[in-house]
Design a protein around this motif. Structure first.
Motif, mmCIF file in Angstrom:
data_model
loop_
_atom_site.group_PDB
_atom_site.id
_atom_site.type_symbol
_atom_site.label_atom_id
_atom_site.label_comp_id
_atom_site.label_asym_id
_atom_site.label_seq_id
_atom_site.Cartn_x
_atom_site.Cartn_y
_atom_site.Cartn_z
ATOM 1 N N SER A 63 42.320 48.843 53.321
ATOM 2 C CA SER A 63 42.907 47.832 52.452
ATOM 3 C C SER A 63 43.465 46.695 53.282
ATOM 4 O O SER A 63 44.372 46.902 54.087
ATOM 5 C CB SER A 63 44.015 48.447 51.594
ATOM 6 O OG SER A 63 44.728 47.446 50.900
ATOM 7 N N SER A 64 42.940 45.494 53.081
ATOM 8 C CA SER A 64 43.516 44.332 53.757
ATOM 9 C C SER A 64 44.845 43.947 53.122
ATOM 10 O O SER A 64 45.720 43.395 53.799
ATOM 11 C CB SER A 64 42.537 43.152 53.685
ATOM 12 O OG SER A 64 42.253 42.813 52.333
ATOM 13 N N VAL A 184 38.678 40.484 38.332
ATOM 14 C CA VAL A 184 38.330 41.894 38.535
ATOM 15 C C VAL A 184 38.941 42.414 39.834
ATOM 16 O O VAL A 184 39.493 43.524 39.877
ATOM 17 C CB VAL A 184 36.805 42.076 38.541
ATOM 18 C CG1 VAL A 184 36.431 43.481 39.015
ATOM 19 C CG2 VAL A 184 36.236 41.826 37.145
ATOM 20 N N THR A 185 38.878 41.621 40.888
ATOM 21 C CA THR A 185 39.437 42.033 42.168
ATOM 22 C C THR A 185 40.948 42.199 42.070
ATOM 23 O O THR A 185 41.523 43.143 42.615
ATOM 24 C CB THR A 185 39.102 41.000 43.265
ATOM 25 O OG1 THR A 185 37.694 40.813 43.306
ATOM 26 C CG2 THR A 185 39.592 41.473 44.622
ATOM 27 N N TRP A 186 41.592 41.287 41.365
ATOM 28 C CA TRP A 186 43.048 41.403 41.186
ATOM 29 C C TRP A 186 43.389 42.659 40.384
ATOM 30 O O TRP A 186 44.356 43.360 40.708
ATOM 31 C CB TRP A 186 43.587 40.162 40.483
ATOM 32 C CG TRP A 186 45.064 40.246 40.250
ATOM 33 C CD1 TRP A 186 46.071 40.035 41.153
ATOM 34 C CD2 TRP A 186 45.711 40.597 39.022
ATOM 35 N NE1 TRP A 186 47.293 40.239 40.562
ATOM 36 C CE2 TRP A 186 47.106 40.583 39.260
ATOM 37 C CE3 TRP A 186 45.243 40.928 37.748
ATOM 38 C CZ2 TRP A 186 48.027 40.884 38.267
ATOM 39 C CZ3 TRP A 186 46.168 41.227 36.760
ATOM 40 C CH2 TRP A 186 47.540 41.192 37.024
ATOM 41 N N LEU A 221 38.883 35.111 46.565
ATOM 42 C CA LEU A 221 39.994 34.433 45.894
ATOM 43 C C LEU A 221 40.941 35.458 45.280
ATOM 44 O O LEU A 221 42.159 35.388 45.471
ATOM 45 C CB LEU A 221 39.463 33.490 44.814
ATOM 46 C CG LEU A 221 40.535 32.860 43.906
ATOM 47 C CD1 LEU A 221 41.454 31.944 44.719
ATOM 48 C CD2 LEU A 221 39.891 32.097 42.753
ATOM 49 N N GLY A 222 40.382 36.408 44.529
ATOM 50 C CA GLY A 222 41.218 37.413 43.881
ATOM 51 C C GLY A 222 42.007 38.244 44.870
ATOM 52 O O GLY A 222 43.185 38.553 44.656
ATOM 53 N N SER A 223 41.377 38.603 45.989
ATOM 54 C CA SER A 223 42.062 39.408 47.002
ATOM 55 C C SER A 223 43.210 38.652 47.634
ATOM 56 O O SER A 223 44.247 39.234 47.976
ATOM 57 C CB SER A 223 41.051 39.841 48.068
ATOM 58 O OG SER A 223 41.677 40.625 49.059
ATOM 59 N N SER A 224 43.053 37.329 47.807
ATOM 60 C CA SER A 224 44.112 36.536 48.436
ATOM 61 C C SER A 224 45.319 36.335 47.525
ATOM 62 O O SER A 224 46.389 35.946 47.989
ATOM 63 C CB SER A 224 43.557 35.173 48.868
ATOM 64 O OG SER A 224 43.197 34.387 47.737
ATOM 65 N N ASN A 245 47.891 33.261 53.815
ATOM 66 C CA ASN A 245 46.586 33.874 53.560
ATOM 67 C C ASN A 245 45.938 33.272 52.314
ATOM 68 O O ASN A 245 44.725 33.025 52.278
ATOM 69 C CB ASN A 245 46.752 35.385 53.389
ATOM 70 C CG ASN A 245 45.427 36.095 53.183
ATOM 71 O OD1 ASN A 245 44.461 35.823 53.877
ATOM 72 N ND2 ASN A 245 45.390 37.000 52.214
ATOM 73 N N LEU A 246 46.741 32.998 51.298
ATOM 74 C CA LEU A 246 46.211 32.375 50.081
ATOM 75 C C LEU A 246 45.689 30.971 50.383
ATOM 76 O O LEU A 246 44.627 30.570 49.875
ATOM 77 C CB LEU A 246 47.304 32.323 49.014
ATOM 78 C CG LEU A 246 46.943 31.632 47.689
ATOM 79 C CD1 LEU A 246 45.769 32.325 47.024
ATOM 80 C CD2 LEU A 246 48.146 31.601 46.757
#
Length: 556
Positions: A63-64, A184-186, A221-224, A245-246
């Protein structure tokens, strides 16, 4: 097979993938978290090592986001610089992308091997490190199994008349597809899970390559966004790294989307199959962000600081000493259940303050000043005030008619509060005195001695968090683990003392100068751990798992 059944099977496979990812991350944190945190502290001074450390931690934690939160906490405590923290996060994104690449290979044979070996290791021993390694193997096995299940569950969609229409719509509306992938990633809270899902569906022919690239950019994008949301109420120093990071990854994904749609480059160069193209695009994107982030690191860090400052109201100078709201409602005393819940809430506040003190004291050993020492002393005053209020509240409650269970819970909360107050006293009266002595004399530990102290402190802090959870959950398995850890820390203390005396015999000057501080600090941390471990005793006693000063053998 009806569409609803297909979606149910697909949802179950995705749920298993998310659970397996979390299982691996939890196992790594419990088994190797202390060591990895210590290694991170030691290597983050060098920018290149910061990137490599972030990459390695992301591979370990799967997990980042977990690495981002960990590095942000170090940056907030002043252990690492904000720039080094952002570089470590850049490396973490590459590490998580490499994990995705590894999991796309045919590893089906590992499923039964990991599940069998992991289950045997978890059930055949009480050793914490072996059990957690077994948990990791089980998680890897379930993760690989979930990928097979996703492929099987999506197979009936090949004959669906609706699926091509949905894919064609998103292929013609890349902006919506980009935002949907981010959402979805969020929701997954995992870029690894999101990219794996897309690669698996692409392998079944559901996602064309051009749409896959757009979805990968949306995943990034969602991960950031995840870490900034999770830290939105944290201290400003902690929020700087996720915001940076964002700015880099989130804004980078948007810029890359514009360029991709404008120039429409060929994607065949990314791989021979669509899944390979999607995964390789994910790796390539994060490599580009890393390379671009090196010269922009200082600029991004300053900009993220400005953004955090704009969203942070100014704190009063005496913020630590401000009076807080109390949950101890006198009107609830006639309702014991509600009164005990109020007292539990108040004890949880004490736990939070103790955790803050434990976090800050080790930083003062490394870098101290009079202002930070005074601030930590104010936290102990806060604990003393809450302890007195809780003790009086519970004393009043005992005059009411209580059931046996309520009376036991009342005694348990009172005992926990007393021990937490004693922990605060040890930190302020003993450990702060060591900090002042070290600061006044300009002393420094040897590298080996400092590693021993920080490793011991990390273990105590981990056990403290488990203890605070047990106070609420009353989980016997966690309580048992805490008591077993007490024995492990006793062995760690003996080994640390032996190594310290060996350095003294060798005539190491720093060891001789800091000998008393080193030994007393380890002793104080061990005493803190013993006090916190005893909070778990009532849970074990009620389960019949505690006999005298020894744990009974498990019967299950």
């Amino acid at each position: 097979m009806s569409g609803s059944v297909v979606l149910l099977h697909l949802a179950g496979a995705i749920a298993l993938m998310l659970f397996a990812t979390r299982l691996v991350k939890t196992g790594v944190e419990r088994a190797y978290g202390d060591v990895l945190r210590h290694k991170l502290r030691a290597t983050m001074r060098n920018p290149l090592m910061a990137v490599l450390a972030g990459t390695g931690l992301a591979v370990a934690f799967q997990s980042s986001t977990a690495v981002t939160l960990l590095v942000a906490s170090f940056a907030g405590a002043g252990i690492v610089s904000g720039i080094a923290g952002q570089l470590a996060v850049r490396g973490a994104e590459i590490g998580s992308a490499l994990v995705v690449k590894l999991l796309t290979f045919d590893l089906s044979l590992l499923v039964p091997l990991c599940l069998t070996a992991g289950t045997v290791m978890f059930m055949a021993t009480e050793r914490r490190d072996w059990r957690q390694f077994g948990r990791i193997l089980i998680g890897i096995g379930l993760l690989l199994l979930s990928l097979e299940m996703i492929g099987q569950a999506s197979e009936p969609l090949r004959d669906s008349q609706l699926m091509p229409m949905i894919v064609n719509y998103f292929a013609g509306d890349p902006v919506t597809a980009y935002l949907l992938a981010a959402l979805v990633t969020w929701l997954f809270h995992s870029s690894i899970a999101a990219v794996l899902l897309m690669a698996t569906l692409a392998g079944r022919g559901f996602i064309p390559p051009e749409l896959g690239i757009v979805l990968v950019l949306g995943v990034n994008l969602g991960s950031s966004i995840i870490a900034p949301i999770l830290t939105r109420r944290a201290d400003p120093g902690i929020r700087v790294v996720p915001i940076g990071n964002l700015l880099m990854r989130g804004a980078g994904s948007l810029a890359m989307l514009v360029l991709f749609l404008a120039f429409d480059p060929p994607v065949a160069m990314l791989g021979s199959t669509v899944p390979d193209q999607i995964v390789n695009a994910h790796i390539l994107f994060n490599c580009i962000i890393l390379i671009a982030g090196l010269p922009l690191a200082t600029l991004v860090y300053r900009l993220s600081q400005k953004i955090v400052e704009l969203g942070t109201p100014p704190e009063p100078a005496n913020a630590l000493a401000d009076t807080e709201l109390s949950a101890l409602d006198e009107k609830a005393l006639d309702h014991p259940g509600q009164a005990l819940a109020n007292a539990t809430r108040e004890v949880v506040h004490v736990c939070e303050t103790v955790e803050i003190m434990l976090n800050r004291i080790i930083d003062l050993y490394d870098k101290a000043d009079e202002q930070k020492i005074a601030a930590l002393s104010l936290l102990d005053d806060r604990i003393d005030k809450r302890h007195a209020a809780i003790k009086l509240y519970l004393a009043k409650l005992t005059t009411r008619s209580l059931s046996e269970t309520e009376a036991l819970r009342c005694q348990e909360l009172l005992g926990a509060c007393v021990k937490l107050e004693q922990v605060g006293d040890i930190i302020v009266r003993n450990m702060l005195a060591h900090v002042s002595k070290k600061m006044e004399r300009g002393l420094t530990f040897t590298d080996e001695g400092w590693r021993e102290i920080t490793a011991f402190h990390d273990a105590v802090l981990t056990n403290a968090r488990l203890t605070f959870n047990v106070l609420i959950s009353r989980d016997p398995e966690t309580a048992r683990q805490i008591v077993l850890e007490k024995d492990r820390l006793r062995d760690m203390e003996k080994q640390s003392s032996q190594r310290h005396f060996e350095r003294l015999r060798d005539g190491t000057v720093k060891s001789m100068e800091t000998s008393t501080i080193h030994l007393d600090t380890i002793r104080d941390l061990k005493q803190i751990n013993s006090l916190l471990a005893s909070i778990a005793y009532p849970v074990l006693e009620q389960q019949g798992l505690l006999r005298g000063s020894r744990l009974q053998a498990a019967t299950t």
